[in-house]
Design a protein around this motif. Structure first.
Motif, PDB file in Angstrom:
ATOM      1  N   TYR A  56       7.172  -0.448  -9.271  1.00  0.00           N
ATOM      2  CA  TYR A  56       7.407  -0.015  -7.888  1.00  0.00           C
ATOM      3  C   TYR A  56       7.299  -1.186  -6.920  1.00  0.00           C
ATOM      4  O   TYR A  56       8.183  -1.383  -6.074  1.00  0.00           O
ATOM      5  N   THR A  57       6.237  -1.982  -7.016  1.00  0.00           N
ATOM      6  CA  THR A  57       6.015  -3.034  -6.015  1.00  0.00           C
ATOM      7  C   THR A  57       7.104  -4.102  -6.068  1.00  0.00           C
ATOM      8  O   THR A  57       7.567  -4.569  -5.018  1.00  0.00           O
ATOM      9  N   ILE A  58       7.552  -4.489  -7.269  1.00  0.00           N
ATOM     10  CA  ILE A  58       8.593  -5.513  -7.332  1.00  0.00           C
ATOM     11  C   ILE A  58       9.932  -4.906  -6.901  1.00  0.00           C
ATOM     12  O   ILE A  58      10.763  -5.585  -6.277  1.00  0.00           O
ATOM     13  N   GLY A  59      10.143  -3.622  -7.193  1.00  0.00           N
ATOM     14  CA  GLY A  59      11.350  -2.952  -6.713  1.00  0.00           C
ATOM     15  C   GLY A  59      11.332  -2.803  -5.205  1.00  0.00           C
ATOM     16  O   GLY A  59      12.373  -2.950  -4.542  1.00  0.00           O
ATOM     17  N   PRO A 104       3.719   1.106 -14.257  1.00  0.00           N
ATOM     18  CA  PRO A 104       4.732   1.667 -13.341  1.00  0.00           C
ATOM     19  C   PRO A 104       4.493   1.276 -11.880  1.00  0.00           C
ATOM     20  O   PRO A 104       5.456   1.143 -11.111  1.00  0.00           O
ATOM     21  N   ALA A 105       3.232   1.064 -11.515  1.00  0.00           N
ATOM     22  CA  ALA A 105       2.945   0.612 -10.148  1.00  0.00           C
ATOM     23  C   ALA A 105       3.520  -0.779  -9.919  1.00  0.00           C
ATOM     24  O   ALA A 105       4.028  -1.084  -8.829  1.00  0.00           O
ATOM     25  N   LYS A 128       0.820  -1.219   0.000  1.00  0.00           N
ATOM     26  CA  LYS A 128       0.000   0.000   0.000  1.00  0.00           C
ATOM     27  C   LYS A 128       0.849   1.263   0.000  1.00  0.00           C
ATOM     28  O   LYS A 128       0.321   2.363   0.150  1.00  0.00           O
ATOM     29  N   SER A 129       2.172   1.091  -0.167  1.00  0.00           N
ATOM     30  CA  SER A 129       3.070   2.244  -0.122  1.00  0.00           C
ATOM     31  C   SER A 129       3.304   2.869  -1.487  1.00  0.00           C
ATOM     32  O   SER A 129       4.058   3.845  -1.592  1.00  0.00           O
ATOM     33  N   VAL A 130       2.695   2.338  -2.548  1.00  0.00           N
ATOM     34  CA  VAL A 130       2.876   2.905  -3.886  1.00  0.00           C
ATOM     35  C   VAL A 130       2.471   4.380  -3.836  1.00  0.00           C
ATOM     36  O   VAL A 130       1.331   4.692  -3.474  1.00  0.00           O
TER      37      VAL A 130
END
Length: 373
Positions: free
Chosen positions: A272-275, A268-269, A253-255
């Motif tokens: 972010y989550t896999i990164g 792009p989300a 939930k930090s995206v």
């Protein structure tokens, strides 16, 4: 993220039920015979005439294989009648998750399954429940959390990064956004890794709970990682990209865009989550103690988790950049033991001794430092 301590976990999940069937388990009991006809045998606790094995004995329910509750009410293990292979059954609501079956089967089609870049969990079969048109059961291989047992070497973790980046890139190439590529939805096939079959409810124990399940290292027995759970995933037409979707929060939930807009571009989300998953492993978070020695990943992870989604690399760019990072790592670095910030001195000393013994053998036998399956 690590699996909870067995002594507390097994009691916490069923202390009130004392090993009895919970509400979510009644579905499995009621469909035991039908699933058996379809070629899948559930554990004895789901037989309609089940009698707890601990009754009339001095055994505790949590020390009996038939006393253990599943880790998730909609997911259950089963034995495939044709060959005895343990599989996973997942009950899904087609009205709540209308694309999960479709996307799972798309990536499991013969044309897709043959690609070495495909890291989507295979769907062996989709079973339509006979008494409820809304419920479908997906049959998949038995998988376990990607980080348990812990990575032994930096090379093992690097291979993990490579596979999950490759897997998400593969999905994006077919215009599919995962939308929940987080800790709980990245798993691996551990059949080759474990010397002893393990119990699905407490996977650090043997299937019969007689002791700890023994295993090799990933360097000794390379494994394949999978992206799972396509309940929030969506596939788009090429001409409709880029796209915007309503914010639906998954496990991460930090995206940044989740808190600044009502819609977002899901691709792009995903980056972010896999990164952020990799960042949690290498730099630590509220769930994970940092693995030391991964400074080489920081620039890429920082780019993947940039607050501005338009400034994040695409997964194609991530894979290209990671390939260059990997080429710059020496064999010595890849064979180095992973040390966590939370490791005790004594525990680290013993792991270090065992590690150097294995490392010497691997060098002599020319076992690759990158355990590619």
């Amino acid at each position: 993220m690590s699996l909870p301590d067995p002594s507390t976990n097994r009691r916490a999940r069923g202390s009130k039920l004392q090993g009895r069937l919970g509400g979510s388990e009644l579905f499995w009991r009621d469909h035991y015979e039908w699933l058996l006809e379809k070629g899948y045998q559930l554990r004895s606790r789901y037989q309609p005439d089940w009698k707890p094995s601990w009754e009339g004995t001095t055994k505790a329910w949590y020390d009996c294989p038939d006393g253990l509750h599943p880790m998730h009410g909609s997911i259950l293990d089963a034995s495939r009648s044709s060959d005895g292979e343990l599989v996973t059954l997942k009950r899904i609501s087609k009205s709540l998750y209308p694309f999960e079956r479709e996307i799972g089967l798309f990536f499991s089609s013969p044309a897709m399954a043959k690609s070495v870049h495909n890291h989507c969990v295979p769907i062996y079969e989709a079973l339509q429940v006979p008494d409820d048109e809304n419920i479908c059961i997906l049959v998949m291989p038995m998988l376990r959390p990607y980080e348990h047992p812990r990575f032994d070497t930096i090379g093992e973790a690097v291979e993990f990064f490579r596979q999950i980046f490759e897997g998400l890139q593969f999905m994006h190439q077919y215009h599919v956004a995962h939308r929940d590529a987080t800790h709980s939805n990245v798993m691996f096939d551990a059949r080759s890794l474990y010397r002893d079959p393990y119990h699905p409810s407490i996977p650090w124990r043997k299937l019969d709970l007689s002791g700890r399940a023994r295993h090799y290292t990933r360097t000794q027995r390379p494994v394949k990682y999978y992206l799972t759970d396509f309940g929030l995933s969506r596939q788009y037409k090429a001409e409709d990209l880029p796209t915007r979707e309503d914010i639906i929060m998954g496990g991460d939930k930090s995206v940044p865009e989740f808190s600044t807009a009502e819609t977002c571009d899901p691709f792009p989300a995903d980056v972010y989550t896999i990164g952020n998953l990799v960042k949690g492993l290498t730099e630590g978070d509220e769930l994970t103690s940092a693995m030391l020695g991964f400074d080489f990943m920081k620039p890429l992870v920082a780019a993947m988790t940039h607050e501005d989604p338009t400034k994040r690399p695409t997964m194609d760019e991530v894979v290209t950049r990671f390939e260059q990072i990997q080429k710059g790592l020496s064999s010595w670095k890849l064979r180095s033991r992973i040390v966590k910030e939370s490791d005790s001195y004594v525990g680290g000393l013993f792991r270090g001794i065992y590690h150097w013994g294995r490392r010497l053998v691997f060098v002599i036998k020319r076992v690759p430092p990158l355990p590619t399956p």
